[in-house]
Design a protein around this motif. Structure first.
Motif, short mmCIF file in Angstrom:
data_model
loop_
_atom_site.label_atom_id
_atom_site.label_comp_id
_atom_site.label_asym_id
_atom_site.label_seq_id
_atom_site.Cartn_x
_atom_site.Cartn_y
_atom_site.Cartn_z
N GLY A 177 2.88 15.47 -3.96
CA GLY A 177 3.36 14.56 -4.77
C GLY A 177 4.03 13.02 -4.80
O GLY A 177 4.23 13.11 -5.54
N LYS A 178 4.48 12.53 -3.61
CA LYS A 178 5.43 11.54 -3.50
C LYS A 178 4.37 10.34 -3.39
O LYS A 178 3.84 10.69 -2.53
CB LYS A 178 6.50 12.11 -2.48
CG LYS A 178 7.64 12.87 -3.33
CD LYS A 178 9.21 12.71 -1.68
CE LYS A 178 8.24 14.08 -0.62
NZ LYS A 178 8.90 14.40 0.44
N SER A 179 4.36 9.94 -3.50
CA SER A 179 3.95 8.15 -3.33
C SER A 179 4.98 7.44 -2.05
O SER A 179 6.10 7.01 -1.64
CB SER A 179 3.95 7.04 -4.16
OG SER A 179 3.46 5.96 -3.25
N LEU A 180 4.57 7.63 -0.88
CA LEU A 180 5.07 6.69 0.53
C LEU A 180 4.32 5.18 0.58
O LEU A 180 3.76 5.40 0.64
CB LEU A 180 4.64 8.04 1.84
CG LEU A 180 5.17 9.11 1.25
CD1 LEU A 180 5.46 9.95 2.63
CD2 LEU A 180 6.64 9.56 0.90
N GLU A 181 4.60 3.92 0.77
CA GLU A 181 4.92 3.24 1.68
C GLU A 181 4.42 3.07 3.12
O GLU A 181 4.67 3.40 3.36
CB GLU A 181 5.84 1.90 1.11
CG GLU A 181 5.74 0.38 0.69
CD GLU A 181 7.27 0.05 0.83
OE1 GLU A 181 6.53 -1.59 1.61
OE2 GLU A 181 7.88 0.30 0.05
N ALA A 212 5.82 3.09 6.00
CA ALA A 212 6.96 1.75 6.42
C ALA A 212 7.95 2.45 6.91
O ALA A 212 8.38 1.29 7.44
CB ALA A 212 7.24 1.29 4.82
N ASP A 213 8.46 3.59 6.27
CA ASP A 213 9.79 4.13 6.65
C ASP A 213 9.69 5.54 7.60
O ASP A 213 8.61 6.62 7.60
CB ASP A 213 10.80 4.81 5.12
CG ASP A 213 12.46 4.72 5.38
OD1 ASP A 213 12.15 5.51 6.87
OD2 ASP A 213 12.70 4.79 4.99
N LEU A 214 10.17 5.33 8.41
CA LEU A 214 9.76 5.89 9.81
C LEU A 214 10.06 7.80 9.36
O LEU A 214 10.06 8.67 9.56
CB LEU A 214 10.71 5.97 11.28
CG LEU A 214 9.71 5.95 12.28
CD1 LEU A 214 9.76 4.18 12.31
CD2 LEU A 214 10.79 5.99 13.98
N GLU A 230 2.46 16.46 6.57
CA GLU A 230 1.80 16.86 5.77
C GLU A 230 0.81 15.05 6.29
O GLU A 230 -0.09 14.76 5.57
CB GLU A 230 2.13 16.93 4.28
CG GLU A 230 1.32 17.47 3.66
CD GLU A 230 -0.27 17.77 3.46
OE1 GLU A 230 0.13 19.06 4.29
OE2 GLU A 230 -0.69 17.69 2.64
N VAL A 231 2.26 13.96 6.06
CA VAL A 231 1.23 12.36 6.39
C VAL A 231 0.33 12.37 7.57
O VAL A 231 -0.73 11.67 7.33
CB VAL A 231 2.32 11.26 7.57
CG1 VAL A 231 2.32 10.34 7.15
CG2 VAL A 231 3.45 11.82 5.53
N ALA A 232 0.60 13.37 8.61
CA ALA A 232 -0.64 13.58 8.93
C ALA A 232 -1.85 13.68 8.81
O ALA A 232 -2.83 12.89 9.02
CB ALA A 232 -0.35 14.38 10.55
N THR A 233 -1.48 15.01 7.80
CA THR A 233 -2.78 15.09 7.67
C THR A 233 -4.05 14.87 6.82
O THR A 233 -5.09 14.40 6.82
CB THR A 233 -2.92 17.32 6.63
OG1 THR A 233 -1.95 17.45 8.02
CG2 THR A 233 -3.99 17.43 6.65
N VAL A 234 -2.70 13.84 5.68
CA VAL A 234 -3.63 13.02 5.07
C VAL A 234 -3.69 11.62 5.46
O VAL A 234 -4.77 11.62 4.88
CB VAL A 234 -2.73 12.41 3.92
CG1 VAL A 234 -3.02 11.33 2.49
CG2 VAL A 234 -1.50 13.60 3.06
N MET A 235 -3.52 11.05 5.52
CA MET A 235 -3.76 9.75 6.67
C MET A 235 -5.22 10.73 7.69
O MET A 235 -6.30 9.71 7.32
CB MET A 235 -2.79 9.21 8.54
CG MET A 235 -1.55 8.92 7.24
SD MET A 235 -0.44 7.84 8.93
CE MET A 235 0.53 6.72 7.87
N ALA A 236 -5.22 11.05 8.23
CA ALA A 236 -6.81 11.85 8.85
C ALA A 236 -7.66 12.26 7.92
O ALA A 236 -8.97 12.03 7.98
CB ALA A 236 -6.73 12.80 10.17
N GLY A 237 -7.39 12.18 6.81
CA GLY A 237 -8.19 12.76 5.70
C GLY A 237 -8.95 11.92 4.90
O GLY A 237 -10.29 11.60 5.45
N MET A 287 0.94 -1.36 0.08
CA MET A 287 -0.17 -0.42 -0.07
C MET A 287 0.57 1.00 -0.14
O MET A 287 2.23 1.03 0.03
CB MET A 287 -1.01 0.25 1.10
CG MET A 287 -2.29 -1.10 0.85
SD MET A 287 -3.37 -0.87 2.66
CE MET A 287 -3.48 1.00 3.53
N ALA A 288 0.86 2.10 -0.02
CA ALA A 288 0.98 3.61 -0.09
C ALA A 288 0.34 5.17 -0.24
O ALA A 288 -1.09 4.38 -0.38
CB ALA A 288 1.39 4.03 -1.28
#
Lengths: 110, 129, 102
Positions: free
Chosen positions: A7-11, A19-21, A27-34, A1-2
């Motif tokens: 604009g970056k695809s994070l695994e 996958a990688d701390l 922005e990662v938190a915002t996207v996951m919360a979304g 999954m990613a």
């Protein structure tokens, strides 16, 4: 999954944990919360930032009992309760907040 | 483990984890530490004993990032928050290695080799790593 | 309060046997299994260490593991008692705890 962040695809793993701390940025938190239909307030960020500092210092995602106690110590008694933390993170403070913070799943959580 | 409930029921047993190996060459030290953290989440009474090369697990200033390993030595300092407060280190093992209590990254109780048996006898379950 | 200590490493390769014997006492037992069984045989450099330990602890060796290594017919150290798998189980039951020195 990613997930797509800036604009970056994070695994991520099959449960959505990063996958990688070192891929983490706010922005990662915002996207996951979304993805979970959750709007992050200042109170949410306080917990996320706390978890990141805790991980930096101890290299471990705290169990929920430990997190509650430590939050109470740092942010005040009223915030160091599972009621407060579950209102912010209904999927469970350790699981949901750790995920947004880019941490692995807490040890002892199955 | 469920997040919202603490483990209840069942008897509380006394567990002693005996750590005897250096931290990064094998996976034993990390496995022991993770088992301890899980055991503590289940409200067991947990103590740790460090003997032989196990005393190196508590050495200050470890920086295994240099060999691309996680620095889990920092996690020993979190044990207190998990109510794992009884860490024992054998004096002879420290001395043999030219170490003293000041070289360790957490507060421990230093015991003599001849006191180890009494410590083991106080516990219900002994797990060696 | 007694412990059954299980050792499975050859003393010629690892120091586990010495490390174990140093920390046990009155009423404890030691069971030698796998590669540790060879130390139960007469005439090795570790005989004295085991004889010394036998003054306060009981010593056992797992016969099938010894046999597998070609020592079934060789005399064992006097204080060492050979046990089969059923004897292994009896030992576990008889002691208050088991400490396996991996």
């Amino acid at each position: 999954m990613a997930i797509d962040v800036n604009g970056k695809s994070l695994e991520t793993d099959e449960e959505g944990y990063l996958a990688d701390l070192s891929d983490w940025e706010p922005e990662v938190a915002t996207v996951m919360a979304g993805i979970d239909d959750c709007d992050l307030t200042e109170n949410h960020w306080e917990v996320i930032n706390f978890l990141r500092e805790y991980y930096e210092e101890y290299q471990i995602a705290p169990a929920v009992r430990v997190l509650t106690k430590a939050i109470g110590k740092k942010l005040g008694k009223d915030k160091g309760s599972s009621k407060y933390l579950y209102e912010l993170y209904p999927y469970g403070p350790a699981k949901q907040a750790c995920k947004y913070a880019g941490l692995p799943k807490p040890t002892g959580c199955v | 483990m469920m997040e919202d409930e603490e483990y209840q029921g069942g008897e509380v047993k006394k567990f002693l984890y005996v750590n005897r190996r250096l931290p990064h060459g094998t996976v034993y030290a990390l496995e022991s530490l993770e088992t301890v953290l899980i055991g503590a989440a289940f409200d067991q009474d947990v103590s740790m004993l460090f003997i032989d090369d196990g005393v190196y697990q508590l050495k200050k200033d470890q920086a295994p990032e240099s060999i691309e390993f996680k620095n889990f030595s920092k996690t020993y300092r979190a044990l207190e928050m998990y109510d794992v407060e009884k860490l024992f280190v054998e004096r002879e093992s420290l001395e043999e290695r030219g170490l003293s209590e000041d070289d360790l990254l957490v507060d421990v109780e230093v015991i003599a080799s001849k006191e180890v048996k009494a410590l083991i006898d106080q516990n219900d379950v002994v797990l060696s790593f | 309060m007694s412990t059954l200590n299980i050792v499975n490493k050859s003393p010629f390769e690892k120091r586990t046997l010495e490390q174990c014997l140093k920390r046990i006492g009155e009423g404890d037992s030691v069971l030698l299994i796998e590669d540790a069984t060879i130390s139960a045989v007469n005439g090795t450099a570790y005989a004295n260490l085991l004889l010394e330990a036998s003054k306060q602890s009981r010593l056992y060796v797992l016969q099938p593991d010894l046999q597998a290594r070609g020592f079934a017919e060789k005399p064992l150290l006097d204080p060492v008692e050979a046990v089969d798998y059923a004897g292994f189980v009896d030992l576990v039951v008889k002691h208050e705890r088991v400490h396996s020195w991996l």
